[in-house]
Enzyme design. Structure first.
Site, PDB file in Angstrom:
ATOM      1  N   HIS A   1      14.264 -51.344 -31.191  1.00  7.75           N
ATOM      2  CA  HIS A   1      12.605 -51.175 -31.088  1.00  7.75           C
ATOM      3  C   HIS A   1      11.880 -51.883 -31.959  1.00  7.75           C
ATOM      4  O   HIS A   1      11.040 -51.402 -32.450  1.00  7.75           O
ATOM      5  CB  HIS A   1      12.592 -49.667 -31.304  1.00  7.75           C
ATOM      6  CG  HIS A   1      13.272 -48.739 -30.236  1.00  7.75           C
ATOM      7  ND1 HIS A   1      12.856 -48.475 -29.026  1.00  7.75           N
ATOM      8  CD2 HIS A   1      14.393 -48.111 -30.351  1.00  7.75           C
ATOM      9  CE1 HIS A   1      13.771 -47.896 -28.377  1.00  7.75           C
ATOM     10  NE2 HIS A   1      14.688 -47.244 -29.242  1.00  7.75           N
TER      11      HIS A   1
ATOM     12  N   ASN B   1      12.470 -42.478 -24.280  1.00 10.94           N
ATOM     13  CA  ASN B   1      12.629 -43.569 -23.729  1.00 10.94           C
ATOM     14  C   ASN B   1      12.036 -43.518 -22.303  1.00 10.94           C
ATOM     15  O   ASN B   1      11.599 -42.366 -22.071  1.00 10.94           O
ATOM     16  CB  ASN B   1      14.211 -44.018 -23.593  1.00 10.94           C
ATOM     17  CG  ASN B   1      14.657 -44.654 -24.868  1.00 10.94           C
ATOM     18  OD1 ASN B   1      14.072 -45.286 -25.582  1.00 10.94           O
ATOM     19  ND2 ASN B   1      16.074 -44.440 -25.057  1.00 10.94           N
TER      20      ASN B   1
END
Length: 514
Positions: free
Chosen positions: A63, A136
């Protein structure tokens, strides 16, 4: 071009050193004479270089590339029958919220439109502390065994010798771990290339528990659905944008908020009782499975609106730190093993990146004052003053238990021996991706899926890895596998042989035991 705010506002700040002393010429450096050496006494110049040398902090292992903004969460529907969390105690309750969107596998300079899941992390600042939802944009993930996570991530990163992304490594891991197939089918559909960051849904993926004050609880899955719908790009458009504007999603989010086109989402929950969990066909703690909406319908909870851009990206987006262990009374983690691993791993990575006092940074600090016995460490911003740093009778703190603290026995009670556990592949792992491919996707969706897989799998050099992955696709649908094989010039293969569904380990919640 700088933002509209920068163009129209001038603060006429006086230029100074880091200790506040005024400096007349920022570019000047003190020297001995006109052409002589620099002087060590020039603190302005030395401090400028020393700070510049230390501007970067470790990027996130996953990320790393992302964008974020601020806004609010508002409760729109009563769910006080599900949880005693103070946030949900009254309709209309609002809490300041920050969201960071991200790709997963790429570095901080990678393209926003890469084929990748998207992180969707939400920090809700409640009166009982920060509630982080670390989601997510897909409802499932590649793994259900937590020890596989570093292995999986390494397979998506660069080769340790060549420092190149490697299709053989990518598919070698996935083909050896077929429980990933549900996420793979989603990833290689057009949902794997969203049209920007804020046009996606967010999913908890993990199962959580909502707990009432009397100790009664239900399992929950949380959905954050974009009010404008989930917008996607096709493979070629995403690839073109990756080269033409790798910051496409970051730019789109900032400019939409700047233009007052505020993105918004509606928040829902699915609920399941422990009794229902024991009768559910799939393990409620399995991160590779979804809960069918027909059996467990979506129940509206609230809405999220992003209406404020960060004033400084580094301070408010790069330094924002999320963890599923940042929770509040009334919301508890389940025994999902991947979630349990994240409860440790996520705050630990922030201690490494930002320091042990990362929760004291303004973007991470709760709106309620923290009072505890943690002290000192690098970059202490909130010292807690003269209060004793131990549980003191001289200057005692007050304490408040969770409302259901004395009824914890109503949660799962676990008995058994300590053992190393690894899940096994069985027919259940292919049922949901099969339904997704055969019944949910349109013919256009299926054509795009085959094309997108072929573009990537066609780069694999090893026929063993290629055929192993084709056998995984064949276990989902023979036609899918054959179509991919034809597109990459390979021969058809037979489905992967797996254990029958009857051999799957059933979920038990120890209902009624003490």
């Amino acid at each position: 071009m700088p933002s509209k705010q920068v163009l129209v506002s001038k603060d006429d700040a006086l230029y100074t050193t880091s200790n506040g002393a005024p400096v007349a010429r920022p570019y000047a450096a003190e020297r001995l004479g006109i052409n002589g050496p620099l002087l060590l006494q020039d603190f302005h110049h030395i401090d400028l270089l020393a700070h510049f040398d230390r501007e970067r902090i470790p990027e996130r292992v996953v990320h790393a590339k992302g964008a974020g903004a601020h806004g609010y969460f508002e409760v729109t529907h009563d769910i006080s029958d599900l949880t005693c969390a103070a946030l949900f105690s009254k309709l209309g309750n609002k809490a300041r919220t920050t969201i960071r969107f991200s790709t997963v596998g790429g570095e901080s300079g990678s393209a926003d439109t890469a084929r990748d899941p998207r992180g969707f992390s939400i920090k809700i600042r409640t009166e009982e502390g920060n509630l982080d939802w670390v989601f997510n944009n897909t409802p499932v993930f590649f793994i259900r065994d937590p020890a596989k996570f570093p292995h999986f991530v390494h397979s998506q990163k660069r080769d340790p010798q060549t420092h190149l992304k490697d299709a053989d490594v990518f598919w070698d891991y996935l083909s050896q771990n077929p429980e990933s197939i549900h996420q793979v089918v989603i990833l290689f559909s057009d949902r794997g290339t969203p049209d920007g960051y804020h046009s996606v849904h967010g999913y908890s993926g993990h199962t959580y528990k909502f707990v009432r004050a009397d100790g009664e609880w239900v399992y929950v899955q949380i959905h954050v659905r974009a009010d404008g719908g989930f917008q996607t790009l096709d493979n070629e458009t995403a690839g073109r944008l990756s080269s033409q504007n790798p910051d496409y999603g970051t730019q789109q989010l900032f400019e939409d908020i700047e233009s007052k086109k505020y993105p918004s989402w509606t928040v829902y929950v699915q609920t399941m009782t422990p009794e229902q969990a024991e009768q559910f066909r799939y393990n409620v703690l399995d991160l590779t499975k979804v809960w069918p909406h027909k059996e467990f319908p979506l129940r509206p909870v609230g809405k999220i609106v992003l209406d404020e851009n960060p004033q400084n990206y580094f301070a408010e987006v790069e330094q924002v730190a999320f963890s599923p262990s940042h929770t509040v009374p009334g919301i508890e983690p389940s025994a999902d093993p991947v979630l349990q691993g994240r409860l440790f791993s996520y705050p630990d990575t922030q201690r490494y990146r930002l320091g042990v006092n990362y929760q004291q940074l303004p973007v991470n600090a709760p709106v309620v004052p923290a009072a505890n016995f943690q002290r000192d460490g690098k970059a202490t911003l909130i010292s807690q003053g003269a209060r004793p740093s131990y549980q003191s009778s001289i200057s005692p703190l007050t304490y408040r238990a969770k409302p259901y603290a004395n009824t914890e026995y109503k949660h799962e009670v676990w008995t058994g021996v300590a053992r190393a556990e690894l899940s096994e592949i069985n027919e259940l792992d292919f049922e949901q991706p099969r339904v997704l491919y055969q019944d949910v996707m349109s013919q256009t969706d299926r054509d795009h899926l085959v094309h997108n897989i072929a573009v990537h799998l066609g780069n694999v050099k090893s026929p063993v890895i290629r055929d192993r992955q084709l056998s995984v696709f064949a276990a989902v649908d023979q036609g899918l596998s054959d179509a991919v094989a034809k597109a990459i010039g390979a021969s058809p293969v037979q489905p992967l042989k797996v254990a029958p569904a009857s051999e799957a380990i059933r979920f038990r919640a120890n209902i009624g035991t003490l």
